[in-house]
Design an enzyme around this catalytic site. Structure first.
Site, PDB file in Angstrom:
ATOM      1  N   ASN A  38     -10.164  -0.845  -0.193  1.00 28.49           N
ATOM      2  CA  ASN A  38      -8.713  -0.655  -0.124  1.00 28.49           C
ATOM      3  C   ASN A  38      -8.085  -1.110  -1.447  1.00 28.49           C
ATOM      4  OD1 ASN A  38      -5.975  -0.816   0.334  1.00 28.49           O
ATOM      5  ND2 ASN A  38      -6.134  -1.861   2.299  1.00 28.49           N
TER       6      ASN A  38
ATOM      7  N   HIS B 127      -4.099   6.932   2.988  1.00 29.83           N
ATOM      8  CA  HIS B 127      -4.378   5.645   2.349  1.00 29.83           C
ATOM      9  C   HIS B 127      -5.779   5.193   2.754  1.00 29.83           C
ATOM     10  CE1 HIS B 127      -4.251   1.606   1.028  1.00 29.83           C
ATOM     11  NE2 HIS B 127      -3.974   1.075   2.201  1.00 29.83           N
TER      12      HIS B 127
ATOM     13  N   CYS C 140       0.818  -1.222   0.000  1.00 29.12           N
ATOM     14  CA  CYS C 140       0.000   0.000   0.000  1.00 29.12           C
ATOM     15  C   CYS C 140       0.848   1.268   0.000  1.00 29.12           C
ATOM     16  CB  CYS C 140      -0.940   0.011   1.196  1.00 29.12           C
ATOM     17  SG  CYS C 140      -2.002  -1.433   1.245  1.00 29.12           S
TER      18      CYS C 140
HETATM   19  C1  LIG Z   1     -10.241  -6.291   9.622  1.00 28.09           C
HETATM   20  C2  LIG Z   1     -10.945  -5.413  10.649  1.00 28.09           C
HETATM   21  C3  LIG Z   1     -12.012  -4.572   9.947  1.00 28.09           C
HETATM   22  C4  LIG Z   1     -11.643  -6.339  11.638  1.00 28.09           C
HETATM   23  O1  LIG Z   1     -12.276  -5.540  12.628  1.00 28.09           O
HETATM   24  P1  LIG Z   1     -12.079  -5.908  14.159  1.00 28.09           P
HETATM   25  O2  LIG Z   1     -12.899  -4.950  14.932  1.00 28.09           O
HETATM   26  O3  LIG Z   1     -10.608  -5.954  14.460  1.00 28.09           O
HETATM   27  O4  LIG Z   1     -12.737  -7.319  14.233  1.00 28.09           O
HETATM   28  P2  LIG Z   1     -12.079  -8.702  14.713  1.00 28.09           P
HETATM   29  O5  LIG Z   1     -11.054  -9.158  13.744  1.00 28.09           O
HETATM   30  O6  LIG Z   1     -11.667  -8.539  16.140  1.00 28.09           O
HETATM   31  O7  LIG Z   1     -13.326  -9.628  14.607  1.00 28.09           O
HETATM   32  C5  LIG Z   1     -14.476  -9.434  15.412  1.00 28.09           C
HETATM   33  C6  LIG Z   1     -15.476 -10.494  15.049  1.00 28.09           C
HETATM   34  O8  LIG Z   1     -15.994 -10.220  13.735  1.00 28.09           O
HETATM   35  C7  LIG Z   1     -15.876 -11.380  12.928  1.00 28.09           C
HETATM   36  N1  LIG Z   1     -15.689 -10.993  11.535  1.00 28.09           N
HETATM   37  C8  LIG Z   1     -14.526 -10.825  10.844  1.00 28.09           C
HETATM   38  N2  LIG Z   1     -14.798 -10.454   9.586  1.00 28.09           N
HETATM   39  C9  LIG Z   1     -16.149 -10.388   9.467  1.00 28.09           C
HETATM   40  C10 LIG Z   1     -17.023 -10.064   8.421  1.00 28.09           C
HETATM   41  N3  LIG Z   1     -16.562  -9.718   7.204  1.00 28.09           N
HETATM   42  N4  LIG Z   1     -18.336 -10.065   8.666  1.00 28.09           N
HETATM   43  C11 LIG Z   1     -18.840 -10.402   9.878  1.00 28.09           C
HETATM   44  N5  LIG Z   1     -18.036 -10.738  10.907  1.00 28.09           N
HETATM   45  C12 LIG Z   1     -16.703 -10.720  10.714  1.00 28.09           C
HETATM   46  C13 LIG Z   1     -14.688 -12.122  13.484  1.00 28.09           C
HETATM   47  O9  LIG Z   1     -14.737 -13.480  13.144  1.00 28.09           O
HETATM   48  C14 LIG Z   1     -14.876 -11.887  14.970  1.00 28.09           C
HETATM   49  O10 LIG Z   1     -15.832 -12.773  15.444  1.00 28.09           O
HETATM   50  P3  LIG Z   1     -15.656 -13.451  16.887  1.00 28.09           P
HETATM   51  O11 LIG Z   1     -15.676 -12.305  17.862  1.00 28.09           O
HETATM   52  O12 LIG Z   1     -16.853 -14.343  16.977  1.00 28.09           O
HETATM   53  O13 LIG Z   1     -14.348 -14.160  16.834  1.00 28.09           O
HETATM   54  C15 LIG Z   1      -9.961  -4.508  11.421  1.00 28.09           C
HETATM   55  O14 LIG Z   1      -9.117  -5.291  12.238  1.00 28.09           O
HETATM   56  C16 LIG Z   1      -9.112  -3.707  10.499  1.00 28.09           C
HETATM   57  O15 LIG Z   1      -9.588  -2.801   9.857  1.00 28.09           O
HETATM   58  N6  LIG Z   1      -7.799  -3.990  10.406  1.00 28.09           N
HETATM   59  C17 LIG Z   1      -6.920  -3.334   9.486  1.00 28.09           C
HETATM   60  C18 LIG Z   1      -7.070  -3.984   8.131  1.00 28.09           C
HETATM   61  C19 LIG Z   1      -6.442  -3.208   7.048  1.00 28.09           C
HETATM   62  O16 LIG Z   1      -6.725  -2.055   6.892  1.00 28.09           O
HETATM   63  N7  LIG Z   1      -5.576  -3.879   6.280  1.00 28.09           N
HETATM   64  C20 LIG Z   1      -4.900  -3.293   5.200  1.00 28.09           C
HETATM   65  C21 LIG Z   1      -3.873  -2.338   5.672  1.00 28.09           C
HETATM   66  S1  LIG Z   1      -3.047  -1.658   4.361  1.00 28.09           S
END
Ligand SMILES: CC(C)(COP(=O)(O)OP(=O)(O)OC[C@H]1O[C@@H](n2cnc3c(N)ncnc32)[C@H](O)[C@@H]1OP(=O)(O)O)[C@@H](O)C(=O)NCCC(=O)NCCS
Length: 329
Positions: A286, A256, A116
């Protein structure tokens, strides 16, 4: 003292696939919901290329748009830098394919792999190479077909990414307008938090490795989130310092577009009001290396920024890599 720029943006362009994948479409693929995706990411839809349509197709379109905007032709380009991790093939560089497609016969061309951060890594390279080599016209592109490496059964990742390309034409700065600072950084100790472990020399293509989905995106979302906010804040501070610019002076911050919550957290750290932060993650998801140049082109063409505007750009991605820049348009 403010640094005198040596390189400026002469034109911008973008190209995205026509096909749109909405959150409702994703509800049919994995156990997710529009509400969850919107609340956690701010994304409503993303553009997705038809299978088999390569990055170079959209990269050439974005390049042509940037060339037209700059009033330049392919023959005038001395150098093409393409930030991407989803090139047409492992080699040659997709920048070479773009060179051929746009008739940039006099150019040297190569790809930059910084995920990215690819566009801002490329911007620092372009700045340095223009200063040292005397190039007159550089085409800098950031582009991805991330849909080609998404695991469409993994709800943790498949909701986040989209396809697209942004491009800029750069030339020597004539006055006080141009790139005031660029800052790039990386820390490979965190490489396993966001990666595609298959299909390289570590895990060469095999039926077994493909069955294990090693060729797709693997991510520890929470770790990425945590590092993204602090690293983006660090990079922006460095770039502002180098440029001799206070954050309040920025007309627009283009972060970004990974996730609305990351964008808001960075904005909060700098006490920036939302109207000074550009957001299009809701429509594109993204798009990795493409996200800043697509946003830059949209912001210019929507009149959010114009000649003379002071613009900050900041990013974070796999590697980990992070980067920032300050430009006077
Ligand atoms: C990926 C992201 C949105 C997940 O959000 P989060 O608040 O951290 O959520 P978690 O990973 O803790 O998951 C919470 C719950 O949602 C669930 N979940 C994950 N993806 C899901 C989806 N698409 N739909 C529904 N539920 C989902 C998980 O399984 C978890 O369930 P559980 O509590 O029963 O285990 C967040 O971590 C994020 O934005 N990270 C950065 C990602 C990014 O920007 N990457 C590129 C960088 S360049």
């Amino acid at each position: 003292m403010k640094k005198r720029p040596c390189i400026e943006i002469l034109g911008t362009g973008r190209a995205v696939p026509e096909r749109i994948l909405t959150n409702q479409d994703l509800e049919k693929l994995v156990d997710t919901s529009d509400e969850w995706i919107l609340a956690r990411t701010g994304i409503q839809q993303r553009h997705i290329a038809e299978p088999g349509v390569p990055l170079s197709f959209f990269a050439a379109q974005a390049a042509q748009a940037a060339l037209a905007d700059a009033g330049a032709s392919g023959e005038e380009i001395d150098l093409i830098i393409l930030g991407t991790v989803t090139g047409d093939s492992k080699f040659p560089a997709t920048a070479c394919v773009v060179q051929d497609l746009i008739g940039a016969k006099s150019a040297a061309a190569f790809d930059v792999s910084a995920a990215c951060s690819g566009f801002l890594y490329g911007l620092q390279l372009a700045e340095s190479m223009m200063a040292m080599q005397g190039y007159r016209r550089i085409l800098l592109i950031g582009g991805e077909i991330l849909s080609s490496m998404v695991n469409w059964k993994d709800r943790d990742t498949c909701v986040l990414f989209g396809d697209g390309v942004g491009a800029v034409v750069l030339g020597p700065a004539q006055g006080s307008h141009g790139v005031l600072s660029t800052y790039i950084k990386s820390d490979g100790a965190f490489r396993d938090f966001l990666h595609s472990p298959g299909c390289g020399s570590l895990n060469p293509p095999s039926h077994e490795n493909v069955d294990k989905m090693l060729h797709t995106i693997h991510m520890e979302g929470r770790e990425v989130f945590r590092h993204a906010v602090t690293s983006m804040a660090d990079a922006l501070n460095q770039a502002l310092d180098q440029a001799g610019v206070a954050v309040e002076e920025l007309d627009l911050l283009i972060p970004h577009q990974a996730n609305l919550r990351i964008i808001e957290a960075v904005g909060k750290r700098f006490r920036l009001s939302p109207d000074k932060i550009f957001v299009n993650v809701d429509r594109f998801g993204n798009t990795s290396a493409a996200s800043i140049p697509i946003a830059l082109d949209e912001a210019r063409k929507a009149g959010r920024i114009a000649s003379g505007s002071l613009v900050g750009m900041v990013t974070f991605g796999a590697g980990f890599t992070w980067a920032a820049a300050v430009i006077r348009l």
